[in-house]
Design a protein around this motif. Structure first.
Motif, mmCIF file in Angstrom:
data_model
loop_
_atom_site.group_PDB
_atom_site.id
_atom_site.type_symbol
_atom_site.label_atom_id
_atom_site.label_comp_id
_atom_site.label_asym_id
_atom_site.label_seq_id
_atom_site.Cartn_x
_atom_site.Cartn_y
_atom_site.Cartn_z
ATOM 1 N N VAL A 1 -7.804 6.184 -4.680
ATOM 2 C CA VAL A 1 -8.416 4.962 -5.080
ATOM 3 C C VAL A 1 -9.247 5.421 -6.469
ATOM 4 O O VAL A 1 -9.981 6.095 -7.011
ATOM 5 C CB VAL A 1 -9.177 4.492 -4.424
ATOM 6 N N VAL A 2 -8.528 4.418 -7.705
ATOM 7 C CA VAL A 2 -9.519 5.105 -9.453
ATOM 8 C C VAL A 2 -10.200 3.186 -9.560
ATOM 9 O O VAL A 2 -9.660 2.061 -9.417
ATOM 10 C CB VAL A 2 -8.354 5.332 -10.098
ATOM 11 N N LEU A 3 -11.221 4.305 -9.253
ATOM 12 C CA LEU A 3 -12.299 2.898 -10.161
ATOM 13 C C LEU A 3 -12.876 2.653 -10.901
ATOM 14 O O LEU A 3 -12.620 3.711 -12.157
ATOM 15 C CB LEU A 3 -13.682 3.712 -9.685
ATOM 16 N N ILE A 4 -12.477 2.027 -11.916
ATOM 17 C CA ILE A 4 -12.098 1.363 -13.375
ATOM 18 C C ILE A 4 -12.826 -0.117 -13.974
ATOM 19 O O ILE A 4 -11.916 -1.112 -13.736
ATOM 20 C CB ILE A 4 -10.681 1.743 -14.555
ATOM 21 N N TRP B 1 0.167 -0.956 -0.175
ATOM 22 C CA TRP B 1 -0.179 0.147 0.129
ATOM 23 C C TRP B 1 0.956 1.212 0.564
ATOM 24 O O TRP B 1 0.444 2.230 -0.648
ATOM 25 C CB TRP B 1 -0.712 -0.042 1.170
ATOM 26 N N GLU B 2 2.398 0.824 0.782
ATOM 27 C CA GLU B 2 2.685 2.294 1.133
ATOM 28 C C GLU B 2 3.525 3.054 -0.196
ATOM 29 O O GLU B 2 3.704 3.468 -0.868
ATOM 30 C CB GLU B 2 3.411 2.112 2.209
ATOM 31 N N LEU B 3 3.914 1.832 -1.150
ATOM 32 C CA LEU B 3 4.918 1.913 -1.910
ATOM 33 C C LEU B 3 3.788 1.950 -3.535
ATOM 34 O O LEU B 3 4.629 2.224 -4.100
ATOM 35 C CB LEU B 3 5.637 1.194 -1.957
ATOM 36 N N SER B 4 2.571 1.877 -3.555
ATOM 37 C CA SER B 4 1.571 2.211 -4.685
ATOM 38 C C SER B 4 0.807 3.814 -4.803
ATOM 39 O O SER B 4 0.933 4.585 -4.061
ATOM 40 C CB SER B 4 0.266 1.460 -4.634
ATOM 41 N N ASP B 5 1.602 4.191 -6.101
ATOM 42 C CA ASP B 5 0.981 5.407 -5.874
ATOM 43 C C ASP B 5 -0.656 5.059 -6.081
ATOM 44 O O ASP B 5 -1.091 6.762 -5.836
ATOM 45 C CB ASP B 5 1.840 6.131 -7.410
ATOM 46 N N ALA B 6 -1.296 4.320 -7.206
ATOM 47 C CA ALA B 6 -2.448 4.517 -7.329
ATOM 48 C C ALA B 6 -3.197 2.991 -6.557
ATOM 49 O O ALA B 6 -1.932 2.428 -7.048
ATOM 50 C CB ALA B 6 -3.538 5.733 -8.169
ATOM 51 N N VAL B 7 -3.764 2.757 -6.093
ATOM 52 C CA VAL B 7 -5.514 1.558 -6.743
ATOM 53 C C VAL B 7 -6.395 1.324 -7.219
ATOM 54 O O VAL B 7 -7.452 2.882 -7.271
ATOM 55 C CB VAL B 7 -4.833 0.824 -5.488
ATOM 56 N N VAL B 8 -6.486 0.718 -8.770
ATOM 57 C CA VAL B 8 -7.038 0.411 -9.770
ATOM 58 C C VAL B 8 -8.163 -0.852 -8.877
ATOM 59 O O VAL B 8 -7.764 -1.607 -8.720
ATOM 60 C CB VAL B 8 -6.593 0.245 -10.598
ATOM 61 N N VAL B 9 -9.231 -0.587 -8.612
ATOM 62 C CA VAL B 9 -11.035 -1.580 -8.417
ATOM 63 C C VAL B 9 -11.651 -1.419 -9.145
ATOM 64 O O VAL B 9 -12.286 -0.277 -9.997
ATOM 65 C CB VAL B 9 -10.962 -1.309 -6.427
ATOM 66 N N SER C 1 -14.741 -1.699 -8.649
ATOM 67 C CA SER C 1 -16.470 -2.235 -7.791
ATOM 68 C C SER C 1 -16.548 -1.007 -7.101
ATOM 69 O O SER C 1 -15.113 -0.384 -6.320
ATOM 70 C CB SER C 1 -16.811 -3.273 -7.477
ATOM 71 N N ARG C 2 -17.791 -0.402 -6.866
ATOM 72 C CA ARG C 2 -17.663 1.079 -5.727
ATOM 73 C C ARG C 2 -17.470 0.729 -4.201
ATOM 74 O O ARG C 2 -16.400 0.909 -3.749
ATOM 75 C CB ARG C 2 -18.732 1.690 -5.895
ATOM 76 N N PRO C 3 -17.584 -0.652 -3.957
ATOM 77 C CA PRO C 3 -17.873 -1.151 -2.532
ATOM 78 C C PRO C 3 -16.247 -1.185 -2.234
ATOM 79 O O PRO C 3 -15.995 -0.760 -1.367
ATOM 80 C CB PRO C 3 -18.529 -2.760 -2.985
ATOM 81 N N LEU C 4 -15.777 -2.111 -3.552
ATOM 82 C CA LEU C 4 -14.692 -2.176 -3.056
ATOM 83 C C LEU C 4 -13.436 -1.424 -3.332
ATOM 84 O O LEU C 4 -12.795 -0.799 -2.438
ATOM 85 C CB LEU C 4 -13.897 -3.093 -4.719
ATOM 86 N N ALA C 5 -14.316 0.225 -4.065
ATOM 87 C CA ALA C 5 -13.077 1.474 -3.919
ATOM 88 C C ALA C 5 -13.408 1.957 -2.685
ATOM 89 O O ALA C 5 -12.703 2.045 -1.988
ATOM 90 C CB ALA C 5 -14.251 2.109 -4.823
ATOM 91 N N GLU C 6 -14.907 1.807 -2.166
ATOM 92 C CA GLU C 6 -14.735 2.013 -0.840
ATOM 93 C C GLU C 6 -13.714 1.267 -0.028
ATOM 94 O O GLU C 6 -13.340 1.824 1.040
ATOM 95 C CB GLU C 6 -16.308 1.939 0.206
ATOM 96 N N SER C 7 -13.833 0.115 0.378
ATOM 97 C CA SER C 7 -12.816 -0.795 1.138
ATOM 98 C C SER C 7 -11.282 -0.322 1.159
ATOM 99 O O SER C 7 -11.080 0.280 2.387
ATOM 100 C CB SER C 7 -13.040 -2.004 1.280
#
Length: 322
Positions: free
Chosen positions: A148-151, A124-132, A134-140
């Protein structure tokens, strides 16, 4: 992949992307969040230089432990990589991400399931962004990462792969289920829906790597097998993990022109208008009521055509998602 592969024909202005995957084409997340997008960029050459740089050797299932070595990735990073999209979590992942950070290479972590607890803190610390997807996954994921980017997952069914109904005006409908072998309980649920005599004329086609499936799933045959049927059935768990799933299976069947019956998780509700371009059902009786309506060939035709023409289906084609 070697460093020399980056050199020929790469425009100076190109964005250089490499994909570090946790599986091969047999793994849905690796295929949808890496392989098909890479293939699109490689064939279109639209200002993005893209290569799948790493996938686990002989990994037909999720393998989050990177075995890539520094002597292999360092020459690639020196070639001017701009962005790394990765799925691995353990093994040499942390060392790789530290090298990316040292060279100013942006890192995007791709996550498909609600498995936050299985991701090391350093990832998590070394990631500049996270792609998920679904919206529930984005919220978590938003509780552990600031960006967090929802695609949503792209539809990987060829545009010319459309439904081929098997029974026309007959009431002997073929239901089609496609899914992971670990989700075989979904098949048991559909069979429960069909019990009792009312739907004895229905048959259930199952496409999976489960040993009891009627058709074995492969990346090259799954959708060709799936298109031959009358109604797609897509049950899902209404658990926290289940509702975090992407829309991919529903979207693929709708894009083929199938009338779909699905559990109303958020990703499915985003595309299905009940009774118009699909059906949503939770209880056994609700599922049965949907199947009763779908006995009518005119209803199947109308709902299937509406599904294929749904605007969000066009937005999920690979060129749009890429």
């Amino acid at each position: 992949m070697s460093a020399s592969e980056l050199e020929p024909g790469v425009p100076e202005c190109a964005i250089r992307v490499i994909w570090v995957l946790a599986g091969n084409a047999w793994l849905g997340s690796a295929r949808l969040k890496g392989i098909v997008v890479d293939d699109y960029f490689r064939t279109r050459k639209e200002g993005v230089f893209s290569r799948v740089a790493y996938m686990p050797p002989d990994a037909n299932y999720l393998d989050p432990a990177m075995t890539w070595r520094r002597r292999a990735w360092r020459p690639l990073l020196k070639q001017g990589i701009d962005l790394v999209c990765f799925q691995t979590r353990t093994g040499t992942t942390e060392t790789f991400l530290k090298d990316c950070r040292a060279r100013g290479v942006a890192t995007v972590f791709s996550l498909s399931d609600l498995s936050i607890e299985n991701v090391p803190g350093k990832v998590w610390e070394l990631s500049d962004a996270v792609v998920v997807s679904s919206r529930p996954l984005a919220e978590s994921v938003g509780t552990v990462h600031p960006r967090v980017v929802l695609i949503d997952d792209p539809i990987d069914v060829p545009e010319d792969c459309t439904i081929m109904p098997l029974n026309g005006k007959s009431g002997n409908l073929t239901l089609v289920w496609v899914g992971h072998q670990d989700r075989w309980s979904d098949v048991a649920f559909v069979r429960q829906v069909l019990r009792g005599g009312e739907f004895d004329s229905f048959s259930l086609k199952t496409i999976s790597r489960h040993p009891q499936a009627t058709h074995q799933w492969t990346p090259s045959t799954a959708w060709e097998d799936a298109r031959r049927g009358d109604v797609a059935v897509i049950p899902a768990d209404l658990t926290e993990r289940g509702v975090a799933k992407s829309s991919n299976r529903v979207a693929c069947f709708m894009a083929m022109g199938f009338p779909v019956v699905a559990t109303p998780i958020p990703a499915y509700r985003a595309h299905i208008q009940h009774g118009e371009n699909g059906f949503l059902a939770t209880t056994v009786e609700e599922w049965r009521e949907c199947l009763r309506q779908l006995r009518d060939p005119l209803v199947r035709k109308r709902v299937g055509e509406n599904a294929r023409n749904t605007a969000t289906m066009k937005a999920l084609r690979i060129p749009e998602v890429a």
